[in-house]
Motif scaffolding. Structure first.
Motif, PDB file in Angstrom:
ATOM      1  N   HIS A  69     -62.465-147.802  45.527  1.00 20.47           N
ATOM      2  CA  HIS A  69     -63.885-147.761  45.177  1.00 20.47           C
ATOM      3  C   HIS A  69     -64.490-146.518  45.839  1.00 20.47           C
ATOM      4  CE1 HIS A  69     -68.103-148.990  45.181  1.00 20.47           C
ATOM      5  NE2 HIS A  69     -67.777-149.804  44.186  1.00 20.47           N
ATOM      6  N   PRO A  70     -65.253-145.712  45.110  1.00 15.23           N
ATOM      7  CA  PRO A  70     -65.814-144.485  45.700  1.00 15.23           C
ATOM      8  C   PRO A  70     -66.853-144.792  46.780  1.00 15.23           C
ATOM      9  CG  PRO A  70     -66.658-144.821  43.481  1.00 15.23           C
ATOM     10  CD  PRO A  70     -65.631-145.884  43.711  1.00 15.23           C
ATOM     11  N   LEU A  71     -67.088-143.798  47.615  1.00 17.96           N
ATOM     12  CA  LEU A  71     -68.104-143.926  48.656  1.00 17.96           C
ATOM     13  C   LEU A  71     -69.496-143.862  48.045  1.00 17.96           C
ATOM     14  CD1 LEU A  71     -66.566-141.511  51.311  1.00 17.96           C
ATOM     15  CD2 LEU A  71     -66.546-144.010  51.366  1.00 17.96           C
ATOM     16  N   SER A  72     -70.431-144.534  48.679  1.00 16.47           N
ATOM     17  CA  SER A  72     -71.815-144.475  48.207  1.00 16.47           C
ATOM     18  C   SER A  72     -72.402-143.105  48.556  1.00 16.47           C
ATOM     19  CB  SER A  72     -72.656-145.570  48.864  1.00 16.47           C
ATOM     20  OG  SER A  72     -72.887-145.257  50.228  1.00 16.47           O
ATOM     21  N   ALA A  73     -73.472-142.734  47.867  1.00 13.37           N
ATOM     22  CA  ALA A  73     -74.143-141.453  48.125  1.00 13.37           C
ATOM     23  C   ALA A  73     -74.645-141.389  49.563  1.00 13.37           C
ATOM     24  CB  ALA A  73     -75.285-141.256  47.135  1.00 13.37           C
ATOM     25  N   LEU A  74     -75.136-142.511  50.081  1.00 12.58           N
ATOM     26  CA  LEU A  74     -75.642-142.551  51.449  1.00 12.58           C
ATOM     27  C   LEU A  74     -74.518-142.318  52.459  1.00 12.58           C
ATOM     28  CD1 LEU A  74     -78.344-142.971  52.885  1.00 12.58           C
ATOM     29  CD2 LEU A  74     -77.812-145.398  53.029  1.00 12.58           C
ATOM     30  N   THR A  75     -73.374-142.940  52.215  1.00 12.25           N
ATOM     31  CA  THR A  75     -72.227-142.746  53.107  1.00 12.25           C
ATOM     32  C   THR A  75     -71.743-141.300  53.033  1.00 12.25           C
ATOM     33  OG1 THR A  75     -71.550-145.047  52.899  1.00 12.25           O
ATOM     34  CG2 THR A  75     -69.874-143.502  53.629  1.00 12.25           C
ATOM     35  N   LEU A  76     -71.687-140.751  51.838  1.00 13.03           N
ATOM     36  CA  LEU A  76     -71.272-139.346  51.694  1.00 13.03           C
ATOM     37  C   LEU A  76     -72.205-138.403  52.449  1.00 13.03           C
ATOM     38  CD1 LEU A  76     -70.147-139.184  47.968  1.00 13.03           C
ATOM     39  CD2 LEU A  76     -68.723-138.750  49.977  1.00 13.03           C
ATOM     40  N   ILE A  87     -62.237-140.935  51.622  1.00 16.94           N
ATOM     41  CA  ILE A  87     -62.516-142.364  51.788  1.00 16.94           C
ATOM     42  C   ILE A  87     -61.643-142.930  52.911  1.00 16.94           C
ATOM     43  CG2 ILE A  87     -62.484-144.627  50.639  1.00 16.94           C
ATOM     44  CD1 ILE A  87     -62.771-143.090  47.970  1.00 16.94           C
ATOM     45  N   LEU A  88     -62.250-143.739  53.763  1.00 17.20           N
ATOM     46  CA  LEU A  88     -61.577-144.427  54.875  1.00 17.20           C
ATOM     47  C   LEU A  88     -60.877-143.463  55.834  1.00 17.20           C
ATOM     48  CD1 LEU A  88     -60.096-147.622  53.171  1.00 17.20           C
ATOM     49  CD2 LEU A  88     -62.332-147.271  54.201  1.00 17.20           C
ATOM     50  N   TYR A  89     -61.462-142.292  55.989  1.00 15.09           N
ATOM     51  CA  TYR A  89     -60.894-141.351  56.955  1.00 15.09           C
ATOM     52  C   TYR A  89     -62.001-140.475  57.504  1.00 15.09           C
ATOM     53  CZ  TYR A  89     -57.583-138.268  59.203  1.00 15.09           C
ATOM     54  OH  TYR A  89     -56.868-137.580  60.146  1.00 15.09           O
ATOM     55  N   GLU A  90     -62.263-140.632  58.782  1.00 10.52           N
ATOM     56  CA  GLU A  90     -63.249-139.776  59.441  1.00 10.52           C
ATOM     57  C   GLU A  90     -62.574-139.059  60.603  1.00 10.52           C
ATOM     58  OE1 GLU A  90     -67.309-138.409  59.893  1.00 10.52           O
ATOM     59  OE2 GLU A  90     -66.747-140.006  58.545  1.00 10.52           O
ATOM     60  N   HIS A  91     -61.988-139.842  61.503  1.00 12.45           N
ATOM     61  CA  HIS A  91     -61.343-139.275  62.694  1.00 12.45           C
ATOM     62  C   HIS A  91     -59.836-139.536  62.717  1.00 12.45           C
ATOM     63  CE1 HIS A  91     -65.391-138.637  64.183  1.00 12.45           C
ATOM     64  NE2 HIS A  91     -65.648-139.908  63.944  1.00 12.45           N
ATOM     65  N   GLY A  92     -59.354-140.370  61.826  1.00  7.73           N
ATOM     66  CA  GLY A  92     -57.925-140.681  61.776  1.00  7.73           C
ATOM     67  C   GLY A  92     -57.513-141.844  62.650  1.00  7.73           C
ATOM     68  N   ASP A  93     -58.483-142.493  63.318  1.00  4.05           N
ATOM     69  CA  ASP A  93     -58.119-143.580  64.226  1.00  4.05           C
ATOM     70  C   ASP A  93     -57.572-144.804  63.503  1.00  4.05           C
ATOM     71  OD1 ASP A  93     -60.772-143.805  63.302  1.00  4.05           O
ATOM     72  OD2 ASP A  93     -61.344-145.110  64.960  1.00  4.05           O
ATOM     73  N   MET A  94     -58.138-145.135  62.337  1.00  2.67           N
ATOM     74  CA  MET A  94     -57.638-146.305  61.618  1.00  2.67           C
ATOM     75  C   MET A  94     -56.236-146.044  61.072  1.00  2.67           C
ATOM     76  SD  MET A  94     -59.364-148.671  58.656  1.00  2.67           S
ATOM     77  CE  MET A  94     -59.145-147.558  57.301  1.00  2.67           C
ATOM     78  N   LEU A  95     -56.045-144.934  60.375  1.00 10.05           N
ATOM     79  CA  LEU A  95     -54.728-144.621  59.825  1.00 10.05           C
ATOM     80  C   LEU A  95     -53.701-144.423  60.937  1.00 10.05           C
ATOM     81  CD1 LEU A  95     -53.010-144.123  57.348  1.00 10.05           C
ATOM     82  CD2 LEU A  95     -53.745-141.735  57.383  1.00 10.05           C
ATOM     83  N   GLY A  96     -54.140-143.832  62.045  1.00  4.68           N
ATOM     84  CA  GLY A  96     -53.242-143.629  63.182  1.00  4.68           C
ATOM     85  C   GLY A  96     -52.803-144.917  63.846  1.00  4.68           C
ATOM     86  N   SER A  97     -53.517-146.008  63.576  1.00  7.15           N
ATOM     87  CA  SER A  97     -53.150-147.288  64.179  1.00  7.15           C
ATOM     88  C   SER A  97     -52.129-148.071  63.345  1.00  7.15           C
ATOM     89  CB  SER A  97     -54.403-148.149  64.390  1.00  7.15           C
ATOM     90  OG  SER A  97     -54.851-148.714  63.168  1.00  7.15           O
TER      91      SER A  97
END
Length: 168
Positions: A57-64, A72-82
């Motif tokens: 599902h795409p990001l909302s305009a506010l989130t963008l 999507i689901l990647y800002e700093h890599g902490d979630m994917l890195g876990s």
């Protein structure tokens, strides 16, 4: 019609012995499977698709507007890195260590966000005393689609063929 099957007893016994060894000591093959599945899931995450290859599902305009990038689901890599595989006996687990992953995987119901520190929240340049969040859409992160099952099957076949070739 006649069918002749010539089985060399030594080769057959060796093959059975290798298979017994893999079953009795599954950790090495499970670790290989875990690394393969880790890489396949990280690749899907980079492509921003679910395990079946469907776009998230795409990001909302506010989130963008609030994010540094548009991934999507990647800002700093902490979630994917876990995301890590682990083997315990004959059980392979591939899981996220970051609690946020389950919220994104399953999605959430609407919820209210209140400041933990200070009197207001700041998001996308706006200040609010509380935010009524519409909830997160589900963006499935983990699964075991048919192409993963095929990759595991080929890995196991290659592993057995390699072990058999070491005897020759």
């Amino acid at each position: 019609m006649q069918i002749i099957i010539d089985i060399q007893a030594d080769d057959f016994n060796h093959t059975l012995s290798l298979i017994r060894q893999i079953v009795a000591e599954p950790q090495p093959i499970l670790e290989s499977i875990g690394e393969t599945l880790l890489n396949r899931n990280k690749d899907r995450h980079r492509k921003q698709v679910d395990p079946d290859g469907m776009p998230w599902h795409p990001l909302s305009a506010l989130t963008l507007a609030a994010k540094k990038g548009n991934r999507i689901l990647y800002e700093h890599g902490d979630m994917l890195g876990s995301l890590h595989p682990s083997v315990n006996g004959n059980v392979l687990t591939l899981a996220f260590g970051n609690e946020k992953a389950k919220w994104h995987h399953k999605g959430t119901e609407p919820y209210t966000i209140r400041p933990k520190k200070g009197k207001a929240l700041k998001f996308a340049g706006m200040y609010r005393k509380k935010v009524d969040h519409p909830g997160l859409p589900a963006r499935p992160l983990l699964g075991f689609p048919e192409d993963d099952a095929d990759a595991v099957k080929h890995l196991v076949q290659d592993h057995i063929e390699y072990l058999l070739s070491k005897r020759k």
